[in-house]
Design a protein around this motif. Sequence first.
Motif, short mmCIF file in Angstrom:
data_model
loop_
_atom_site.label_atom_id
_atom_site.label_comp_id
_atom_site.label_asym_id
_atom_site.label_seq_id
_atom_site.Cartn_x
_atom_site.Cartn_y
_atom_site.Cartn_z
N PRO A 191 33.26 -52.53 12.55
CA PRO A 191 31.65 -53.08 13.21
C PRO A 191 32.77 -53.73 14.60
CG PRO A 191 31.38 -53.24 11.57
CD PRO A 191 33.05 -52.46 11.39
N GLY A 192 32.20 -54.25 15.73
CA GLY A 192 33.18 -54.81 16.77
C GLY A 192 34.83 -53.79 17.19
N GLY A 193 34.72 -53.12 16.49
CA GLY A 193 36.15 -52.08 16.70
C GLY A 193 36.19 -51.73 17.97
N VAL A 194 37.49 -50.76 18.08
CA VAL A 194 37.45 -49.62 20.35
C VAL A 194 36.31 -49.00 20.12
CG1 VAL A 194 38.93 -49.11 21.26
CG2 VAL A 194 40.16 -50.52 19.59
N PHE A 195 36.16 -47.86 18.60
CA PHE A 195 34.84 -46.69 19.40
C PHE A 195 33.85 -47.42 19.30
CE2 PHE A 195 38.59 -44.40 17.79
CZ PHE A 195 38.00 -43.54 18.71
N HIS A 196 32.99 -48.60 18.98
CA HIS A 196 32.38 -49.29 18.44
C HIS A 196 31.98 -49.69 19.79
CE1 HIS A 196 29.11 -52.67 16.07
NE2 HIS A 196 28.60 -51.36 17.31
N SER A 197 32.79 -50.27 20.37
CA SER A 197 32.41 -50.25 21.96
C SER A 197 32.50 -49.72 22.49
CB SER A 197 33.42 -52.14 22.73
OG SER A 197 33.39 -51.63 23.37
N MET A 240 31.06 -46.54 21.95
CA MET A 240 30.21 -45.86 22.08
C MET A 240 28.85 -45.86 22.16
SD MET A 240 31.14 -42.52 21.27
CE MET A 240 32.87 -41.78 20.79
N GLY A 241 29.15 -47.71 21.89
CA GLY A 241 27.83 -48.78 22.31
C GLY A 241 26.84 -48.27 20.71
N ALA A 242 27.55 -47.63 19.77
CA ALA A 242 27.05 -47.49 18.35
C ALA A 242 28.27 -47.46 17.18
CB ALA A 242 25.82 -45.75 18.60
N GLN A 243 27.26 -47.89 15.74
CA GLN A 243 28.21 -47.90 14.96
C GLN A 243 28.41 -47.18 14.14
OE1 GLN A 243 27.56 -51.39 12.30
NE2 GLN A 243 29.84 -50.47 11.30
N VAL A 244 27.34 -45.93 14.19
CA VAL A 244 27.17 -45.06 13.39
C VAL A 244 26.67 -44.03 14.36
CG1 VAL A 244 26.53 -43.74 11.71
CG2 VAL A 244 26.91 -46.19 11.28
N VAL A 245 28.47 -42.42 14.28
CA VAL A 245 26.68 -42.00 15.28
C VAL A 245 26.97 -40.11 14.52
CG1 VAL A 245 28.41 -42.90 17.22
CG2 VAL A 245 29.78 -40.34 15.73
N ARG A 246 26.75 -39.04 14.86
CA ARG A 246 26.75 -38.13 14.24
C ARG A 246 27.44 -36.98 15.02
NH1 ARG A 246 24.70 -36.60 9.07
NH2 ARG A 246 23.85 -34.67 9.24
N THR A 247 28.65 -36.38 14.10
CA THR A 247 29.47 -35.75 15.10
C THR A 247 28.95 -34.15 14.43
OG1 THR A 247 30.75 -35.43 13.61
CG2 THR A 247 30.66 -37.50 15.58
N ASN A 248 29.75 -32.66 14.65
CA ASN A 248 30.35 -31.92 14.80
C ASN A 248 31.69 -31.96 13.55
OD1 ASN A 248 32.38 -31.60 16.55
ND2 ASN A 248 31.33 -30.50 17.61
N THR A 249 32.41 -30.36 13.00
CA THR A 249 33.15 -30.64 12.31
C THR A 249 34.02 -29.77 12.49
OG1 THR A 249 34.12 -31.33 10.21
CG2 THR A 249 31.80 -30.88 10.14
N LEU A 250 34.97 -29.02 12.34
CA LEU A 250 35.46 -28.21 12.58
C LEU A 250 37.41 -27.95 12.19
CD1 LEU A 250 33.42 -28.09 15.18
CD2 LEU A 250 34.10 -25.16 15.79
N HIS A 251 37.70 -28.39 11.15
CA HIS A 251 38.61 -28.72 10.79
C HIS A 251 39.06 -28.45 9.47
CE1 HIS A 251 38.71 -33.02 9.01
NE2 HIS A 251 37.13 -32.95 9.55
N GLY A 252 40.25 -28.33 9.03
CA GLY A 252 41.06 -27.89 7.70
C GLY A 252 41.99 -29.31 7.23
N GLN A 253 42.25 -29.73 7.98
CA GLN A 253 43.17 -30.96 7.26
C GLN A 253 43.11 -32.51 7.81
OE1 GLN A 253 47.26 -29.63 9.03
NE2 GLN A 253 47.53 -28.79 7.39
#
Length: 259
Positions: free
Chosen positions: A162-168, A170-183
């Motif tokens: 909350p109030g962090g860099v990515f929150h600022s 994105m303009g949202a605290q929770v977002v929906r993403t894809n995922t394609l990684h093993g490590q």
Amino acid sequence: MGRPVIGIIGNSYLLNDSYPVHAGGTMNSHAIADVAGAMPLLVPSDPALVSVPELIACCDGFLLTGGRPNVHPEEYGEEATAAHGEFDRARDALALELTRACVASGQPILGICRGFQEVNVAMGGTLYPEIRDLPGRMNHRMPPDGTIEEKFELRHDVTFTPGGVFHSVMGAQVVRTNTLHGQGIKAPGPRVVIDGTAEDGTPEAIYIDGAPGFTLAVQWHPEYEAAKDPVSRPLFEAFGEAARKWAAGERQVPLVRAV
């Protein structure tokens, strides 16, 4: 003034299983050109061909892309196992040095998937070879079969500080993403700030504490449909703006941990 130049760190492949090439996904180039508003420039990931000082002189920022080879565990003091998969030592040598140089100077970098892991390793962090083998973690790998749309389907939420860099950004605290990684991140480097996590606690968004410029990285793949996706678009727009400021000689306020 023309568009800022973004160096896109490429990957080494064998074309038709025989012809060596350096390549980059077209969706990376479109994200840079169409959303960040910059000129994409594919960089061969081999320090025998290009040097970090040369790259810094001719580019205004860098996109550290995803790729099938993983960062070699020797780069963070561990031995390689079968679980670590394939490697690209030439890219390791170039990208890790480049990341440290950009963090020090403030030149903008955006890390994606492997690039996210490179940022952590470059700054003294370590990696797990296979997230899905850890207790309580979900399978973050892409489906082995299916269409591109199915592989890049949005599959889990990421929650930001909350109030962090990515929150600022994105303009949202929770977002929906894809995922394609093993490590994934095992231990963050001393200055690596985990600013977003998946539902199972896997780190998904980081930046570098005290860095004098844009040093954001994400574990998912925002380049997919970046112009349409409400999560991808602000990320690439912020990256493009940082590159334009760098090209104009403007310097940003250092990124610091939220308190």
